[in-house]
Design an enzyme around this catalytic site. Structure first.
Site, PDB file in Angstrom:
ATOM      1  N   CYS A 166       0.834  -1.215   0.000  1.00  0.00           N
ATOM      2  CA  CYS A 166       0.000   0.000   0.000  1.00  0.00           C
ATOM      3  C   CYS A 166       0.866   1.260   0.000  1.00  0.00           C
ATOM      4  CB  CYS A 166      -0.989  -0.036   1.163  1.00  0.00           C
ATOM      5  SG  CYS A 166      -2.358   1.112   0.944  1.00  0.00           S
ATOM      6  N   HIS A 197      -3.733  -5.099   0.752  1.00  0.00           N
ATOM      7  CA  HIS A 197      -3.174  -5.516   2.055  1.00  0.00           C
ATOM      8  C   HIS A 197      -3.248  -7.043   2.203  1.00  0.00           C
ATOM      9  CE1 HIS A 197      -2.495  -1.658   4.164  1.00  0.00           C
ATOM     10  NE2 HIS A 197      -3.434  -1.221   3.350  1.00  0.00           N
ATOM     11  N   GLU A 220      -1.634  -8.936   4.118  1.00  0.00           N
ATOM     12  CA  GLU A 220      -1.501  -9.380   5.514  1.00  0.00           C
ATOM     13  C   GLU A 220      -2.853  -9.538   6.189  1.00  0.00           C
ATOM     14  OE1 GLU A 220      -1.085  -6.382   4.422  1.00  0.00           O
ATOM     15  OE2 GLU A 220      -1.140  -4.812   5.968  1.00  0.00           O
TER      16      GLU A 220
END
Ligand code: MN
Length: 242
Positions: free
Chosen positions: A114, A216, A218
């Site tokens: 990001c 994202h 994660e």
């Protein structure tokens, strides 16, 4: 196989009220540490420090992950702040640019997430659209609302010649939490993934194992095969034995 030591950039917050204490804190997403550990790496948080010690960090690390966060300071790419650009964190920008340059110099693997992708592009001479309002290409919702952070809201299509295509396949579904996007691309980068509206969602360095994603992974890691594949391949590529 030796477990690679993976540096994670962090954010800071001042004057946080914790009951009777008022603290200044340094933080990073917990999901990212879990993803690194479960993919075979050792997560290592890097506080925002003087740019002069960036090389000392990179020499000790086997790979670096640039996390999300504030907007990159527009004066770093020759623009004045747009009304929708946030106050930013110039010390963080400057330190992370030094980490990026050291990672390039020492040829250490890097994953930018990001803001991490946007800062990397700026560090190498590229520019950003400061808001989707001023990017004529942006027709999708890239700041998702009323959904969990692990839920996907748009697709990304990869070019066949890219390394990410080999890991992730022709297309995946991703989450989206960015109000800015890449405009002029740094010379050393290739666009390898785009959203349906054409927005840049993934880049690779021409020669180095440096990968940049606008979403994202994660936050999707525990729920999504593509995200776990992305971390697994990146962390394995960081191993000193690789
Ligand atoms: Mn997006």
């Amino acid at each position: 196989m030796t477990k690679p030591l993976i540096g994670i950039t962090t954010n800071t917050k001042s004057n946080i009220n914790m009951g009777e204490l008022t603290l200044n804190i340094t933080y990073a997403p917990t999901e990212l540490m879990t993803a690194i550990e479960q993919s075979g790496g050792i997560p290592w948080l890097i506080p925002v420090m003087d740019p002069h010690i960036a090389t000392s960090y990179i020499q000790r690390l086997d790979g670096l992950i640039l996390t999300g966060g504030q907007d990159v300071s527009p004066n770093l790419y020759g623009q004045t702040p747009h009304e929708k650009t946030d106050a930013g964190h110039l010390e963080r920008d400057q330190f992370e640019i030094a980490l990026i340059n050291a990672s390039i110099h020492h040829k250490k693997p890097l994953l930018g997430i990001c803001r991490g992708m946007q800062l990397y592009n700026v560090a190498l001479g590229g520019t950003l659209y400061q808001d989707h309002d001023i990017n004529p290409q942006s027709t999708l919702t890239h700041v998702q609302k009323n959904s969990h952070t692990h839920e996907s809201t748009h697709a990304v299509t990869f070019s066949q010649s890219s390394r990410l295509f080999n890991v992730l396949g022709p297309n995946i579904s991703v989450n989206s939490y960015h109000h800015q996007s890449l405009d002029q691309l740094a010379d050393a980068l290739t666009v390898v993934g785009r959203a349906e509206d054409g927005l840049i969602e993934a880049c690779e360095h021409h020669t180095l194992p440096h990968y940049l994603v606008q979403w994202h992974p994660e936050w999707m890691y525990a729920y999504d095969t593509a995200s776990s594949q992305l971390f697994y391949h990146f962390i394995q590529s960081c191993s000193p034995d690789a």
